[in-house]
Design an enzyme around this catalytic site. Sequence first.
Site, PDB file in Angstrom:
ATOM      1  N   ASP A   1     -13.280 -73.695 -32.490  1.00  0.00           N
ATOM      2  CA  ASP A   1     -13.603 -73.964 -34.034  1.00  0.00           C
ATOM      3  C   ASP A   1     -14.259 -75.199 -34.087  1.00  0.00           C
ATOM      4  OD1 ASP A   1     -12.013 -71.851 -34.536  1.00  0.00           O
ATOM      5  OD2 ASP A   1     -10.250 -72.983 -34.494  1.00  0.00           O
TER       6      ASP A   1
ATOM      7  N   GLY B   1     -17.441 -75.481 -34.564  1.00  0.00           N
ATOM      8  CA  GLY B   1     -18.635 -75.258 -35.641  1.00  0.00           C
ATOM      9  C   GLY B   1     -19.974 -74.719 -34.837  1.00  0.00           C
ATOM     10  N   LYS B   2     -19.674 -73.963 -33.885  1.00  0.00           N
ATOM     11  CA  LYS B   2     -20.416 -73.125 -32.983  1.00  0.00           C
ATOM     12  C   LYS B   2     -21.266 -72.045 -33.930  1.00  0.00           C
ATOM     13  CE  LYS B   2     -17.028 -71.475 -30.506  1.00  0.00           C
ATOM     14  NZ  LYS B   2     -16.067 -72.339 -30.984  1.00  0.00           N
TER      15      LYS B   2
ATOM     16  N   GLY C   1     -13.467 -66.859 -34.698  1.00  0.00           N
ATOM     17  CA  GLY C   1     -13.906 -66.661 -36.167  1.00  0.00           C
ATOM     18  C   GLY C   1     -14.820 -67.691 -36.154  1.00  0.00           C
ATOM     19  N   HIS C   2     -15.953 -67.551 -36.577  1.00  0.00           N
ATOM     20  CA  HIS C   2     -17.098 -68.240 -36.962  1.00  0.00           C
ATOM     21  C   HIS C   2     -17.367 -68.298 -38.449  1.00  0.00           C
ATOM     22  CE1 HIS C   2     -18.152 -67.857 -32.473  1.00  0.00           C
ATOM     23  NE2 HIS C   2     -16.994 -68.264 -32.536  1.00  0.00           N
TER      24      HIS C   2
ATOM     25  N   ARG D   1      -8.611 -52.810 -13.291  1.00  0.00           N
ATOM     26  CA  ARG D   1      -9.607 -51.716 -13.252  1.00  0.00           C
ATOM     27  C   ARG D   1      -9.123 -50.447 -13.923  1.00  0.00           C
ATOM     28  NH1 ARG D   1      -9.547 -53.545  -7.237  1.00  0.00           N
ATOM     29  NH2 ARG D   1      -7.771 -54.123  -8.160  1.00  0.00           N
TER      30      ARG D   1
ATOM     31  N   GLN E   1     -14.634 -69.783 -28.381  1.00  0.00           N
ATOM     32  CA  GLN E   1     -13.612 -70.560 -27.985  1.00  0.00           C
ATOM     33  C   GLN E   1     -14.005 -72.071 -27.549  1.00  0.00           C
ATOM     34  OE1 GLN E   1     -12.918 -67.084 -26.408  1.00  0.00           O
ATOM     35  NE2 GLN E   1     -12.298 -66.817 -28.557  1.00  0.00           N
TER      36      GLN E   1
ATOM     37  N   THR F   1      -7.060 -69.378 -23.230  1.00  0.00           N
ATOM     38  CA  THR F   1      -7.313 -67.920 -23.747  1.00  0.00           C
ATOM     39  C   THR F   1      -7.570 -67.185 -22.021  1.00  0.00           C
ATOM     40  OG1 THR F   1      -8.823 -66.471 -24.643  1.00  0.00           O
ATOM     41  CG2 THR F   1      -9.919 -68.121 -23.724  1.00  0.00           C
TER      42      THR F   1
ATOM     43  N   THR G   1      -9.809 -69.569 -39.103  1.00  0.00           N
ATOM     44  CA  THR G   1     -10.708 -68.835 -40.014  1.00  0.00           C
ATOM     45  C   THR G   1     -10.109 -67.306 -39.709  1.00  0.00           C
ATOM     46  OG1 THR G   1     -12.321 -69.990 -39.038  1.00  0.00           O
ATOM     47  CG2 THR G   1     -13.173 -68.003 -39.729  1.00  0.00           C
TER      48      THR G   1
ATOM     49  N   GLY H   1      -5.602 -68.053 -40.113  1.00  0.00           N
ATOM     50  CA  GLY H   1      -4.869 -68.718 -41.272  1.00  0.00           C
ATOM     51  C   GLY H   1      -4.109 -69.741 -40.849  1.00  0.00           C
ATOM     52  N   ARG H   2      -3.551 -69.862 -39.486  1.00  0.00           N
ATOM     53  CA  ARG H   2      -2.651 -70.938 -39.109  1.00  0.00           C
ATOM     54  C   ARG H   2      -3.186 -72.440 -39.234  1.00  0.00           C
ATOM     55  NH1 ARG H   2      -1.575 -69.145 -33.145  1.00  0.00           N
ATOM     56  NH2 ARG H   2      -4.088 -68.805 -33.185  1.00  0.00           N
TER      57      ARG H   2
ATOM     58  N   ASP I   1     -18.847 -85.808 -41.726  1.00  0.00           N
ATOM     59  CA  ASP I   1     -18.783 -85.979 -43.148  1.00  0.00           C
ATOM     60  C   ASP I   1     -17.104 -85.852 -43.718  1.00  0.00           C
ATOM     61  OD1 ASP I   1     -19.385 -83.257 -42.324  1.00  0.00           O
ATOM     62  OD2 ASP I   1     -18.559 -82.728 -44.506  1.00  0.00           O
TER      63      ASP I   1
HETATM   64  P1  GDP Z   1     -16.384 -72.034 -34.613  1.00  0.00           P
HETATM   65  O1  GDP Z   1     -15.311 -71.174 -34.472  1.00  0.00           O
HETATM   66  O2  GDP Z   1     -16.809 -72.848 -33.473  1.00  0.00           O
HETATM   67  O3  GDP Z   1     -17.831 -71.213 -35.205  1.00  0.00           O
HETATM   68  O4  GDP Z   1     -15.914 -72.747 -35.748  1.00  0.00           O
HETATM   69  P2  GDP Z   1     -15.166 -72.396 -37.124  1.00  0.00           P
HETATM   70  O5  GDP Z   1     -16.153 -71.585 -37.902  1.00  0.00           O
HETATM   71  O6  GDP Z   1     -13.942 -71.534 -36.770  1.00  0.00           O
HETATM   72  O7  GDP Z   1     -14.753 -73.724 -37.895  1.00  0.00           O
HETATM   73  C1  GDP Z   1     -15.699 -74.762 -37.965  1.00  0.00           C
HETATM   74  C2  GDP Z   1     -15.320 -75.028 -39.660  1.00  0.00           C
HETATM   75  O8  GDP Z   1     -16.287 -76.144 -39.907  1.00  0.00           O
HETATM   76  C3  GDP Z   1     -16.176 -73.809 -40.721  1.00  0.00           C
HETATM   77  O9  GDP Z   1     -15.350 -73.695 -41.712  1.00  0.00           O
HETATM   78  C4  GDP Z   1     -17.463 -74.411 -40.956  1.00  0.00           C
HETATM   79  O10 GDP Z   1     -17.989 -73.857 -42.179  1.00  0.00           O
HETATM   80  C5  GDP Z   1     -17.050 -76.060 -41.028  1.00  0.00           C
HETATM   81  N1  GDP Z   1     -18.476 -76.921 -40.569  1.00  0.00           N
HETATM   82  C6  GDP Z   1     -19.165 -76.696 -39.647  1.00  0.00           C
HETATM   83  N2  GDP Z   1     -19.892 -77.816 -39.591  1.00  0.00           N
HETATM   84  C7  GDP Z   1     -19.569 -78.642 -40.613  1.00  0.00           C
HETATM   85  C8  GDP Z   1     -19.997 -79.977 -41.048  1.00  0.00           C
HETATM   86  O11 GDP Z   1     -20.693 -80.568 -40.511  1.00  0.00           O
HETATM   87  N3  GDP Z   1     -19.115 -80.444 -41.990  1.00  0.00           N
HETATM   88  C9  GDP Z   1     -18.228 -79.806 -42.731  1.00  0.00           C
HETATM   89  N4  GDP Z   1     -17.679 -80.213 -43.516  1.00  0.00           N
HETATM   90  N5  GDP Z   1     -17.896 -78.803 -42.311  1.00  0.00           N
HETATM   91  C10 GDP Z   1     -18.750 -77.846 -41.180  1.00  0.00           C
HETATM   92  P1  IMO Z   2     -13.415 -69.791 -31.957  1.00  0.00           P
HETATM   93  O1  IMO Z   2     -14.520 -68.998 -31.247  1.00  0.00           O
HETATM   94  C1  IMO Z   2      -9.548 -71.549 -31.618  1.00  0.00           C
HETATM   95  C2  IMO Z   2      -6.632 -70.031 -28.909  1.00  0.00           C
HETATM   96  C3  IMO Z   2      -5.489 -69.399 -29.551  1.00  0.00           C
HETATM   97  C4  IMO Z   2      -4.184 -69.495 -28.524  1.00  0.00           C
HETATM   98  C5  IMO Z   2      -5.339 -69.389 -27.185  1.00  0.00           C
HETATM   99  C6  IMO Z   2      -4.869 -68.010 -26.364  1.00  0.00           C
HETATM  100  O2  IMO Z   2     -13.344 -69.512 -33.192  1.00  0.00           O
HETATM  101  O3  IMO Z   2     -13.677 -71.255 -31.557  1.00  0.00           O
HETATM  102  P2  IMO Z   2      -5.997 -65.697 -27.170  1.00  0.00           P
HETATM  103  O4  IMO Z   2      -5.748 -64.890 -28.478  1.00  0.00           O
HETATM  104  O5  IMO Z   2      -7.135 -66.036 -26.954  1.00  0.00           O
HETATM  105  O6  IMO Z   2      -5.111 -64.981 -26.130  1.00  0.00           O
HETATM  106  O7  IMO Z   2      -5.307 -66.977 -27.603  1.00  0.00           O
HETATM  107  O8  IMO Z   2      -6.440 -69.805 -27.511  1.00  0.00           O
HETATM  108  N1  IMO Z   2      -7.724 -69.307 -29.392  1.00  0.00           N
HETATM  109  C7  IMO Z   2      -8.786 -70.000 -30.394  1.00  0.00           C
HETATM  110  N2  IMO Z   2      -8.544 -71.289 -30.969  1.00  0.00           N
HETATM  111  N3  IMO Z   2     -10.803 -71.050 -31.783  1.00  0.00           N
HETATM  112  C8  IMO Z   2     -10.910 -69.972 -31.217  1.00  0.00           C
HETATM  113  O9  IMO Z   2     -12.242 -69.185 -31.085  1.00  0.00           O
HETATM  114  C9  IMO Z   2      -9.994 -69.325 -30.446  1.00  0.00           C
HETATM  115  N4  IMO Z   2      -9.835 -68.079 -29.541  1.00  0.00           N
HETATM  116  C10 IMO Z   2      -8.504 -68.226 -29.002  1.00  0.00           C
HETATM  117  O10 IMO Z   2      -4.844 -70.098 -30.879  1.00  0.00           O
HETATM  118  O11 IMO Z   2      -3.955 -71.131 -28.320  1.00  0.00           O
HETATM  119 MG    MG Z   3     -13.537 -70.559 -34.776  1.00  0.00          MG
END
Ligand code: GDP
Ligand code: IMO
Ligand code: MG
Length: 420
Positions: A18, A20-21, A45-46, A151, A221, A236, A296, A299-300, A330
């Site tokens: 999470d 911000g990938k 979840g991105h 397998r 991740q 994971t 994302t 909702g946790r 920011d």
């Molecule tokens: P990912 O899983 O790495 O793609 O990241 P997520 O999308 O799960 O979580 C990143 C969150 O931060 C998302 O809600 C983005 O919209 C938000 N985000 C990304 N870059 C920025 C930033 O520079 N500033 C703010 N305020 N939000 C950002």
């Molecule tokens: P993105 O791509 C944050 C965490 C889960 C749990 C552990 C194992 O959005 O960054 P799993 O369901 O993979 O067996 O869970 O990994 N986890 C993540 N945490 N962002 C993710 O993906 C995650 N994918 C798995 O919360 O701790």
């Molecule tokens: Mg994410």
Amino acid sequence: MKLKHGAATLVLGVQYGDEGKGKLVDVLAEQAELVCRVQGGNNAGHTIWVNGEKIVTQLLPSGILRENCEIGIGAGVVVDPFVLRDEIKKIKSQGYDITPERLHVDYRASVILPYHKNMDLKRELERSKNTTKIGTTGRGIGPTYASRAYREGPRIAEIASPENFKNWLKANPYLAEGLEGKLLDEFLETAELLRPYMKDLAMIANNRLSQGARVLLEGAQGAMLDVSFGTYPYVTSSNLVAGSCAGGLGIPPWKISSILGVIKAYSTRVGNGPYPAELSGPFADELRKRGHEFGTNTGRPRSVGWLDLVALRYLAKINGLTGLAIMKADVLAGIEHIGLITNYNDKRTNKEMNGYPMTQNAWDNVEPVIEFMDGWENVAVGSNLNKNYKAFVKKIEEFIDVPSAYISTGAERSEGIWLA
Ligand code: GDP
Ligand code: IMO
Ligand code: MG
């Protein structure tokens, strides 16, 4: 940053996910001809914001929003066919074009079945009786990778034909659990619907690279959740580090020319496991609220903490980061003093920890040493970084010996500054 022709650029999370990938991949995808996911599944979840509209990707690479590029789901990914079907529908309904000419799902990606999801929940329940559960997303990720290692789990290639799939289930009858009657019919219909997208993505990617395409690999991740290098067992079930990503698609590692590590200016973790940086109390609640730090996908609420430079320095080496993307500074605006973890002490001795933690016990005994720096009101004015924020960025760069390439200044696609 200019993407290199005939080469791959890798975007990786270097915290606990999470970071911000998705946003960074969406920004870079403007230049790319092919964007691929290489590991994980719909545990990811991105979130991407484009002109005030929120788009969430789970299995589809975030390049989906750029119609200039093809997108792929690599052999290293685990695919829930129902989720893929629904996501294609959802993203299409948001106005983005997804056709079999554009989307390629590698035949060798593993398939998540209802059995795997049930097993995920069951094992978590069992763990919670004897020890702490992992806190998985419950999407069946771990059991599906386990089935692959045994397998026995089917791949996309095995569900391409109903006959093959039925024979596969006959050979491995336990996998048919929960997939009977109407649900089996729906599964077979979904497989049929997805059939035009099933391809030899590895060869497509290699051909595109030979033709000079710019390829983006979208990591899922974050490295702290890598099954080998993360906080095992609270990780994971796939390898996430840079060295594993070429294999998740099927391209030679030497085709990867840049490895961009994505971090937040602070940190978050969702799920259980060691998190030395964790903050609690009203400040943590406020930070969580400001950063909208809620999963994302699930909702946790995400736990929040300062940026951990000790872990980042270690992971920068393991991943060979060539550049850093720093997101969400920011969110910290207006906070007087910003913390950075610059050392680990051992709770048992009150002295500096001996080496990087290798066991759960060692992680549990980390007492973080926190340094504070002056905060900022604004990350930047135009493309000029705020003086205090600049000092913060410099501190990170020097500590981990990686230059920063991108500074994100907000969630919108347009909010960011390239430094390289
Ligand atoms: P990912 O899983 O790495 O793609 O990241 P997520 O999308 O799960 O979580 C990143 C969150 O931060 C998302 O809600 C983005 O919209 C938000 N985000 C990304 N870059 C920025 C930033 O520079 N500033 C703010 N305020 N939000 C950002
Ligand atoms: P993105 O791509 C944050 C965490 C889960 C749990 C552990 C194992 O959005 O960054 P799993 O369901 O993979 O067996 O869970 O990994 N986890 C993540 N945490 N962002 C993710 O993906 C995650 N994918 C798995 O919360 O701790
Ligand atoms: Mg994410």
